[in-house]
Design a protein around this motif. Structure first.
Motif, PDB file in Angstrom:
ATOM      1  N   ALA A 155       0.842  -1.196   0.000  1.00  0.00           N
ATOM      2  CA  ALA A 155       0.000   0.000   0.000  1.00  0.00           C
ATOM      3  C   ALA A 155       0.879   1.249   0.000  1.00  0.00           C
ATOM      4  N   GLY A 156       0.320   2.361  -0.464  1.00  0.00           N
ATOM      5  CA  GLY A 156       1.102   3.604  -0.511  1.00  0.00           C
ATOM      6  C   GLY A 156       2.393   3.420  -1.272  1.00  0.00           C
ATOM      7  N   SER A 179      -0.501  -0.570  -4.714  1.00  0.00           N
ATOM      8  CA  SER A 179      -1.652   0.337  -4.730  1.00  0.00           C
ATOM      9  C   SER A 179      -1.164   1.767  -4.561  1.00  0.00           C
ATOM     10  N   THR A 180      -1.807   2.682  -5.278  1.00  0.00           N
ATOM     11  CA  THR A 180      -1.388   4.073  -5.251  1.00  0.00           C
ATOM     12  C   THR A 180      -2.560   4.994  -5.565  1.00  0.00           C
ATOM     13  N   GLY A 181      -2.486   6.202  -5.041  1.00  0.00           N
ATOM     14  CA  GLY A 181      -3.474   7.212  -5.377  1.00  0.00           C
ATOM     15  C   GLY A 181      -3.075   8.026  -6.585  1.00  0.00           C
ATOM     16  N   SER A 199      -5.681   0.976  -7.847  1.00  0.00           N
ATOM     17  CA  SER A 199      -5.924   2.288  -7.252  1.00  0.00           C
ATOM     18  C   SER A 199      -6.034   2.193  -5.734  1.00  0.00           C
ATOM     19  N   ARG A 200      -5.762   3.293  -5.076  1.00  0.00           N
ATOM     20  CA  ARG A 200      -5.894   3.374  -3.631  1.00  0.00           C
ATOM     21  C   ARG A 200      -7.324   3.069  -3.186  1.00  0.00           C
ATOM     22  N   THR A 204      -9.425   0.421  -0.098  1.00  0.00           N
ATOM     23  CA  THR A 204      -9.942   1.245   0.993  1.00  0.00           C
ATOM     24  C   THR A 204     -11.274   0.683   1.456  1.00  0.00           C
ATOM     25  N   VAL A 223       0.381   2.788   5.602  1.00  0.00           N
ATOM     26  CA  VAL A 223      -0.735   3.721   5.494  1.00  0.00           C
ATOM     27  C   VAL A 223      -1.616   3.727   6.734  1.00  0.00           C
ATOM     28  N   THR A 227      -7.333   1.683   4.871  1.00  0.00           N
ATOM     29  CA  THR A 227      -6.552   0.780   4.014  1.00  0.00           C
ATOM     30  C   THR A 227      -6.176  -0.477   4.780  1.00  0.00           C
TER      31      THR A 227
END
Length: 332
Positions: A155-156, A179-181, A199-200, A204, A223, A227
């Protein structure tokens, strides 16, 4: 170096100011080892100190939770002038003057010899973020993780810990999902070795569901928050998540179901007070099998001491990817 430059946080009449100042050795705290700092690095915690003034015990204060450099002098026989060393975490940069300084003085108990296989610059590209990512991999493997068990979620993934974890895991043969925003970072994450980028929002938790379809053998989580809730609900049986951050929030809503129904492991990663024996072991791995393949300009941004203040604000705004290092006396 009786005089040197440092980034100093001062406070007067409840107004704090961050600026580069000229200091002398008398301005440094007590300690056993005096170090000529080659490089430091910029972390989320540094932004919390430098911008929000959290964790600061007294003013004036030099931030910087990481440093790598060369010993100038030492009152302890374990270190001698010329030794190359790393110092990260403990109270460095929070309760003790830190690494955003051309010279630092620290307790001997905080010092790690630079392992063969790393330069001082590479050590700070890694820094606390690299130590945290490697501790996460170490703990996951200690709990039985192997590449054959299936995909590992990071994550992140465009942040410091996330980027380095993707690279380390991919190098070790793991099937990494990142995963990323930031949808524009697909090529960057693929360069680091991610097999899949999501995607983030996809990781979530929106409805506080304690268990969902099993997806991950393990996860690296810098994160927290919703998450982490999602990760706990989607780990496979006996899967583990290594949690090291809280940028997504400190509150986690779950139940006992993932733990007693699937036997999952929630592993806390503490790089601050990590025991020295484990710390040295992990730094040795960072110079060997966990040394990322991409310690280059794709991952790292180098700034001067004068540019640190702006970088701290960018980190808080989520506009920094990978790692940012600060060149002080570096020549490598």
């Amino acid at each position: 170096m009786n005089e040197f430059q440092a980034l100093v946080l001062t406070k007067e009449n409840d107004e704090a100011t961050l600026s580069v100042k000229k200091l002398g050795l008398q301005d440094l705290p007590k300690g056993d080892v005096l170090i000529k700092v080659a490089y430091s690095s910029v972390n989320y915690k540094d932004a919390m100190v430098g911008v929000h003034h959290q964790m600061v015990k007294s003013f004036p204060h030099i931030p910087g939770i990481d440093l790598a450099g060369t010993v100038i002098e030492s009152s302890d026989d374990s270190y001698k002038a010329g030794d190359k060393v790393i110092v990260t975490s403990y109270e460095l940069g929070t309760g003790h003057h830190g690494g955003f300084s051309e010279v630092a003085r620290v307790p001997k108990e905080w010092v790690v010899p630079l392992p063969d296989g790393l330069t001082l610059r590479e050590a700070m590209i890694l820094g606390t973020a690299g130590l945290t990512a490697a501790l996460s991999v170490q703990r996951l493997e200690d709990n039985g993780l192997t590449p054959s068990q299936g995909p590992v979620l990071v994550a992140g993934a465009t942040g410091g810990v996330g980027s380095l974890a993707v690279d380390m895991l991919a190098k070790k043969g793991y099937d990494v999902t990142a995963s990323t925003g930031s949808s524009s970072e697909k090529n960057y994450l693929e360069t680091l070795g991610a097999k899949e980028i999501i995607s983030r929002e996809e990781v979530t938790d929106q409805d506080n569901t304690p268990t969902r379809e099993k997806r991950w053998a393990a996860a690296v989580d810098p994160v927290g928050g919703s998450t982490l809730q999602y990760i706990l609900s989607t780990l496979k049986n006996s899967g583990s998540v290594a949690t090291s951050g809280l940028v997504g929030g400190i509150e986690v809503k779950t139940t006992v179901l993932p733990f007693i129904g699937r036997g999952v492991n929630w592993l806390g990663i503490d790089s601050v007070q990590c025991p020295m024996e484990l710390r040295r072991k992990v730094w040795e791995r960072l110079a060997d099998d966990l040394k990322p393949s991409n310690l280059n300009e794709e991952v790292v941004n180098e700034v001067s001491l004068e540019e640190v203040e702006g970088t701290l604000q960018e980190i808080l705004e989520g506009r920094v990817r990978g790692r940012t290092i600060v060149k002080l006396n570096g020549s490598e």
